[in-house]
Design a protein around this motif. Structure first.
Motif, PDB file in Angstrom:
ATOM      1  N   LEU A   1       0.855  -1.197   0.000  1.00 23.36           N
ATOM      2  CA  LEU A   1       0.000   0.000   0.000  1.00 23.36           C
ATOM      3  C   LEU A   1       0.885   1.238   0.000  1.00 23.36           C
ATOM      4  O   LEU A   1       1.064   1.896   1.020  1.00 23.36           O
ATOM      5  N   ALA A   2       1.442   1.514  -1.154  1.00 23.97           N
ATOM      6  CA  ALA A   2       2.337   2.665  -1.276  1.00 23.97           C
ATOM      7  C   ALA A   2       2.319   3.110  -2.724  1.00 23.97           C
ATOM      8  O   ALA A   2       2.062   2.322  -3.618  1.00 23.97           O
ATOM      9  N   GLY A   3       2.622   4.358  -2.935  1.00 27.42           N
ATOM     10  CA  GLY A   3       2.654   4.898  -4.286  1.00 27.42           C
ATOM     11  C   GLY A   3       2.626   6.406  -4.218  1.00 27.42           C
ATOM     12  O   GLY A   3       2.594   6.990  -3.134  1.00 27.42           O
ATOM     13  N   THR A   4       2.710   7.023  -5.360  1.00 31.74           N
ATOM     14  CA  THR A   4       2.476   8.459  -5.460  1.00 31.74           C
ATOM     15  C   THR A   4       1.586   8.636  -6.691  1.00 31.74           C
ATOM     16  O   THR A   4       1.268   7.664  -7.369  1.00 31.74           O
TER      17      THR A   4
ATOM     18  N   ALA B   1      13.809   4.740  -3.263  1.00 31.49           N
ATOM     19  CA  ALA B   1      14.082   3.631  -2.337  1.00 31.49           C
ATOM     20  C   ALA B   1      13.219   3.643  -1.088  1.00 31.49           C
ATOM     21  O   ALA B   1      12.980   2.600  -0.485  1.00 31.49           O
ATOM     22  N   THR B   2      12.746   4.817  -0.678  1.00 38.74           N
ATOM     23  CA  THR B   2      12.027   4.893   0.607  1.00 38.74           C
ATOM     24  C   THR B   2      10.506   4.786   0.454  1.00 38.74           C
ATOM     25  O   THR B   2       9.771   4.978   1.423  1.00 38.74           O
ATOM     26  N   LEU B   3      10.040   4.488  -0.749  1.00 39.08           N
ATOM     27  CA  LEU B   3       8.588   4.493  -0.991  1.00 39.08           C
ATOM     28  C   LEU B   3       7.821   3.601  -0.012  1.00 39.08           C
ATOM     29  O   LEU B   3       6.715   3.935   0.401  1.00 39.08           O
ATOM     30  N   PHE B   4       8.426   2.468   0.381  1.00 43.04           N
ATOM     31  CA  PHE B   4       7.677   1.503   1.201  1.00 43.04           C
ATOM     32  C   PHE B   4       7.944   1.630   2.695  1.00 43.04           C
ATOM     33  O   PHE B   4       7.323   0.917   3.497  1.00 43.04           O
ATOM     34  N   ASP B   5       8.854   2.529   3.077  1.00 43.00           N
ATOM     35  CA  ASP B   5       9.197   2.662   4.499  1.00 43.00           C
ATOM     36  C   ASP B   5       7.969   2.999   5.335  1.00 43.00           C
ATOM     37  O   ASP B   5       7.267   3.980   5.049  1.00 43.00           O
ATOM     38  N   ASN B   6       7.729   2.169   6.360  1.00 45.09           N
ATOM     39  CA  ASN B   6       6.609   2.361   7.291  1.00 45.09           C
ATOM     40  C   ASN B   6       5.238   2.285   6.618  1.00 45.09           C
ATOM     41  O   ASN B   6       4.231   2.689   7.206  1.00 45.09           O
ATOM     42  N   ARG B   7       5.166   1.795   5.380  1.00 45.71           N
ATOM     43  CA  ARG B   7       3.879   1.507   4.757  1.00 45.71           C
ATOM     44  C   ARG B   7       3.550   0.048   5.032  1.00 45.71           C
ATOM     45  O   ARG B   7       4.374  -0.720   5.500  1.00 45.71           O
ATOM     46  N   TRP B   8       2.325  -0.368   4.704  1.00 47.15           N
ATOM     47  CA  TRP B   8       1.906  -1.748   4.906  1.00 47.15           C
ATOM     48  C   TRP B   8       1.937  -2.507   3.592  1.00 47.15           C
ATOM     49  O   TRP B   8       1.573  -1.970   2.547  1.00 47.15           O
TER      50      TRP B   8
END
Lengths: 318, 318
Positions: A129-132, A142-149
């Protein structure tokens, strides 16, 4: 996430090199997740961009070439393209290879992909569950998924060992991992993602169609709230077409509830029922607080736009 | 906006010291707009906060005390409170005083305020299109209005000299100034602000009510798009209740168009009309580009959350 950790996999193949595929490659490089990251995209321009940007070790000329010899194959293509890609890579899969995906809809992807995979290949459906609102390989970071689920939706046929490996892959990419059934995933996402996107697209479409209000007025005065909708309504059209075509039932169910609620508020406005409106608008504040406490959004006013973004101060609250 | 410019006014009185009133005071101080900034808020806590924060020269004990001797009186209270405040300050207004407001609805505010003002007092209705989801005096900051628009809706009775002075006031506060009729303002804002807020409140309310999806799931997975709606649905309930009660016709008209469009998209989903969905989602991208070109939002992905906001990376696009 220390770079010192040994590679989790030998070869990882990314099929599809857009925002998510490119960001996975950057995140895997950051934490040394794979000895080799191979990738393929249907468009020659995208393959050339991937080579230029340097997030892959190997740019391949076909999905099958990318999948050949891979321990893990990640399908990062729009939901509507999953079946064709699965059929194409199936003959090239090594015994024991794990196939996973990043599709925003799970039941339909499982139905499209699983039948094509050979005995001995494991399938672990997943959805980060990440994106822009941006798309394409240049948009990856590289940090797109940090702390996302990242939600895994294993099927009865998914080996636990394979599920655990994909969970590790996502943790090494910075994400938190959760498991649920494909059906529950599709309902949860219909609420937290699919219906909100459809509503945003609709509101932007309405503004675009107004005769008495010019488009230049809509643009000039967008900071009063409207501009927030235009961001998610700028997301990739192919991806979203496929989401709505493949998560039809859940989306229509939530849309039905949304319309009921909207009509209740519309009626309160028509009747001048200020108490109902006030109570409703007070209740909705609590969820925002919960999201901030869960670290799922920034507490900075106006998403932090108001801080040091000279071109975009204020807006949204009035 | 050089601080060297001489004060435009002697005494400016702010009635209402929330986000907008406090931000106006900070912005006027920044550019030396008034020799004295006086203010009043109904709540003793707000008056105490204003004294503590120091954005006023004089904290008054009544709206009339604040208005007495002022060259300009700015009504910064919710639209529903404008009439009572106008009636209260009227006897205290000096001859030649200019009364203006910051209400989000203009026709209703003119109808509520104008009849109470004495001969010789000028009324210049205004609406700065700026704000955040936060409220109260602590939420105010000097740059809130920079590069935002302030819409003036003069009545036939508004002297040109007074209109020009209020335009100067807003330019000195950092805003761009536009003029239009109250009726056109109310329709434009129904499109760019009022209807988007109602839709956001509705979507958050639906998520809050779901039985099969828990609130903790909605919060955990909000980065997939939903969280954008929770920001504007966290705006001040009193202000928004009053907006919908006083801009009823225009809001209901735009809501009607919205529902029509939503049903058309819902039908396309039900029928599996991917072409219609793709075309619709492609068209809505153009408005976002226009807003970025007009400098009315940040071009940073995800409103810039993705930049250095460790607690809020990604989200929105998927």
């Amino acid at each position: 996430m220390s770079g010192a950790a040994p590679p989790l996999f030998g070869r990882v193949a990314l099929i599809g090199l857009g925002l998510i595929g490119a960001s996975m490659a950057w995140a895997m490089r950051r934490d040394n997740v794979a000895r080799e990251i191979a990738g393929y995209a249907r468009s020659a321009d995208t393959r050339a961009a991937a080579g230029r940007l340097g997030f892959l070790d190997t740019v391949c000329d076909s999905a099958a070439d990318a999948a050949r010899g891979a321990d893990v194959v990640v399908l990062c293509v729009p939901v509507g393209a999953m079946e064709a890609v699965a059929a194409e890579i199936a003959p090239a899969l090594s015994p024991g290879a794990i196939v996973t995906d990043v599709g925003s809809v799970k039941a339909a992807v499982i139905a499209a992909v699983a039948p094509h995979l050979p005995e001995g290949a494991a399938f672990v459906p997943a959805h980060p569950l990440a994106g822009t609102e941006q798309s394409g390989p240049e948009a990856g970071f590289a940090t797109l998924f940090d702390n996302r689920w990242c939600i895994l939706t294993p099927t009865p046929a998914s080996p636990r060992r394979a599920v655990d490996k994909i969970a590790d892959l996502w943790r090494r990419c910075g994400a938190n991992v959760e498991e649920m059934t494909p059906q529950h995933h599709d309902l949860v996402l219909a609420v937290t993602s699919h219906t909100p996107h459809l509503i945003a697209y609709t509101m932007v479409g309405v503004a675009d169609d107004m005769a008495q209000v010019t488009e230049s007025e809509v643009i000039k005065y967008s900071a009063a709230g409207f501009r927030d909708f235009t961001r998610i309504a700028a997301s990739d059209p192919t991806m979203w077409r496929d989401v709505f075509l493949t998560n039809r039932e859940a989306t229509l169910e939530i849309l039905g509830r949304f319309t009921e609620e909207l009509f209740a508020l519309q009626r309160a406005i028509r009747m001048g029922d200020g108490e109902m409106l006030f109570d409703y608008f007070t209740r909705t504040r609590a969820i925002r607080r919960g999201i901030l406490e869960a670290g799922q959004d920034t507490a900075a006013p106006d998403f932090g736009r108001a801080r040091g973004l000279g071109d975009a101060v204020g807006g949204g609250g009035e």
